[in-house]
Design an enzyme around this catalytic site. Structure first.
Site, PDB file in Angstrom:
ATOM      1  N   GLU A 156      50.785  25.908  20.749  1.00 50.25           N
ATOM      2  CA  GLU A 156      50.380  24.559  21.192  1.00 50.25           C
ATOM      3  C   GLU A 156      48.895  24.237  21.042  1.00 50.25           C
ATOM      4  OE1 GLU A 156      51.956  24.139  25.165  1.00 50.25           O
ATOM      5  OE2 GLU A 156      54.010  24.440  24.514  1.00 50.25           O
ATOM      6  N   GLU A 261      62.682  27.418  20.966  1.00 49.97           N
ATOM      7  CA  GLU A 261      62.907  27.170  22.402  1.00 49.97           C
ATOM      8  C   GLU A 261      63.916  26.047  22.590  1.00 49.97           C
ATOM      9  OE1 GLU A 261      59.107  26.694  24.442  1.00 49.97           O
ATOM     10  OE2 GLU A 261      58.162  28.210  23.181  1.00 49.97           O
TER      11      GLU A 261
HETATM   12  C1  XIL Z   1      58.097  27.452  30.400  1.00 54.10           C
HETATM   13  C2  XIL Z   1      59.010  28.335  31.223  1.00 54.10           C
HETATM   14  O1  XIL Z   1      60.334  28.130  30.816  1.00 54.10           O
HETATM   15  C3  XIL Z   1      58.871  28.027  32.695  1.00 54.10           C
HETATM   16  O2  XIL Z   1      59.604  28.953  33.476  1.00 54.10           O
HETATM   17  C4  XIL Z   1      57.401  28.069  33.091  1.00 54.10           C
HETATM   18  O3  XIL Z   1      57.267  27.663  34.428  1.00 54.10           O
HETATM   19  C5  XIL Z   1      56.568  27.174  32.202  1.00 54.10           C
HETATM   20  O4  XIL Z   1      56.771  27.541  30.851  1.00 54.10           O
HETATM   21  N1  XIL Z   1      56.609  25.706  25.826  1.00 54.10           N
HETATM   22  C6  XIL Z   1      56.487  27.083  25.824  1.00 54.10           C
HETATM   23  C7  XIL Z   1      57.146  27.893  26.879  1.00 54.10           C
HETATM   24  O5  XIL Z   1      55.913  27.637  24.873  1.00 54.10           O
HETATM   25  O6  XIL Z   1      56.443  29.058  27.180  1.00 54.10           O
HETATM   26  C8  XIL Z   1      57.372  27.068  28.126  1.00 54.10           C
HETATM   27  O7  XIL Z   1      58.130  27.870  29.050  1.00 54.10           O
HETATM   28  C9  XIL Z   1      58.066  25.767  27.813  1.00 54.10           C
HETATM   29  C10 XIL Z   1      57.246  24.935  26.868  1.00 54.10           C
END
Ligand code: XIL
Length: 372
Positions: A156, A261
């Site tokens: 990011e 994701e």
């Molecule tokens: C999220 C997790 O799922 C949550 O449990 C945590 O509180 C916050 O992060 N982008 C990413 C992930 O790269 O690491 C994030 O995961 C979601 C968005």
């Protein structure tokens, strides 16, 4: 004779039934087996899942998935909580879980402005930041050299318009931090696949920024093997065309494309809310959490159709896609129950909170049935 005639009459029915039984047998196979020729099918694991706390959940994970990402425990605030302290207790368990089950292990994530240990956010000095990056990346990547198959080296780094995010890394080192991060990771484990990962990087403006960023890393002498599209998507967007354009654009740079994701929210987007009248709050939150008990069939079908069109596209471009990872195992555990509004009930994955496969699961599996 009569009996034989009878049997002959029944023969087509018997053949039909046995084909059907075979088909049913096929339906019993898993996501990972169905897609094993195309790409890895992954999931993100939380602490309880890494520690195999729930036997039913554990057998579902082992049956359905052949790649894992740690949902949280490898983020910098957990593995590197203070300057001179690393804590690898949980990540060691995560790696052991993956090795024991012969899974592809993905490392998430090395350089990210979120879930950062507080001491890292305080770094102001160029020399100190350089030393941090070297120590952090080299220590973690070397520790798991040969064990972690691919890394999100940077997560990011981009704004929505494609410019670079003003993170603590950019503010201290300028854009060179991107090249440095990839160089350090490659030096620590030359064989691991190195990814840049982001959300919304399938959207045209951010995609363009991402392409420039990849070029910069390459021109600066960094090794980058792939791009991760997070794929936290909605029922209506992004369009299949936008996703397809992105797969083509990134792979044209010689990179692997991973969907890292994947989940699909079915709930209303809070940013449609206008105004800040406190009296709107109650009404607002009930409206914002429309399916607290059950997902209506009509939405279940929409979700299943959305997953089908997405996986159809993934199959079309299987040669360019390395991995498709869901952000969680089942709906009950999804981060989307608490983000961006706490305490809602969302339904973004292929398994419901009772671990039952949903229509979306059947649809994703069916695509492979008809292909063979
Ligand atoms: C999220 C997790 O799922 C949550 O449990 C945590 O509180 C916050 O992060 N982008 C990413 C992930 O790269 O690491 C994030 O995961 C979601 C968005």
């Amino acid at each position: 004779m009569k009996l034989i005639n009878h049997y002959l009459l029944l023969l087509p029915l018997i053949i039909f039934n046995s084909c059907n039984a075979q088909k049913k047998e096929k339906n019993v196979v898993s996501l990972k087996d169905s897609y094993k020729k195309e790409f890895y099918i992954g999931t993100a694991l939380d602490v309880n899942q890494i520690e195999e706390k729930n036997a039913k959940e554990d057998s579902l994970i082992k049956k359905q998935f052949n790649a894992i990402t740690a949902e949280n425990i490898m983020k910098s605030m957990f593995v590197h909580p203070s300057k001179d302290k690393y804590d690898f207790a949980m990540s060691d368990k995560f790696i052991a879980y993956g090795e024991k089950n012969n899974m592809f292990i993905h490392g998430h994530t090395l350089i990210w402005h979120s879930q950062l240990a507080p001491w890292m956010a305080e770094i102001k000095d160029v020399a100190e930041m350089k030393a941090f990056m070297k120590n952090h990346i080299t220590t973690i990547v070397s520790k798991y050299k040969g064990k972690i198959d691919s890394w999100d080296v940077v997560n990011e780094a981009l704004n929505e318009d494609g410019t670079l995010r003003k993170s603590v890394f950019l503010n201290t080192l300028g854009e060179q931090y991107l090249v440095d991060a990839f160089k350090l990771a490659a030096a620590a484990d030359p064989k691991a696949d190195l990814y840049y990962n982001d959300y919304n990087n399938e959207e045209p403006a951010k995609r363009k920024g991402n392409i420039d960023l990849i070029k910069k890393i390459k021109e600066g002498g960094g090794k980058i093997d792939g791009v991760g599209i997070q794929a936290h998507w909605r029922l209506e967007s992004p369009s299949i065309e936008t996703i397809e354009e992105s797969i083509l654009a990134y792979s044209a740079l010689g990179l692997k494309v991973a969907f890292t994701e994947l989940d699909i929210t079915v709930l209303p987007n809070p940013w449609d809310l206008k105004g800040a009248d406190v009296n709107q709050n109650f009404e607002g939150s009930a409206k914002m959490n429309p399916y607290p008990d059950k997902l209506p069939d009509s939405v279940q079908v929409k979700l299943a159709e959305r997953y089908a069109s997405i996986f159809k596209l993934f199959l079309k471009h299987q040669d360019k896609i390395s991995r498709v990872t869901f952000w969680g195992v089942h709906d009950g555990q999804s981060w989307l129950n608490d983000w961006p509004i706490k305490g809602r009930t969302n339904y973004p994955l292929l398994f419901d909170k009772n671990l039952k496969p949903k229509k979306a699961y059947q649809n994703v599996m069916k695509l492979k049935d008809t292909k063979e």
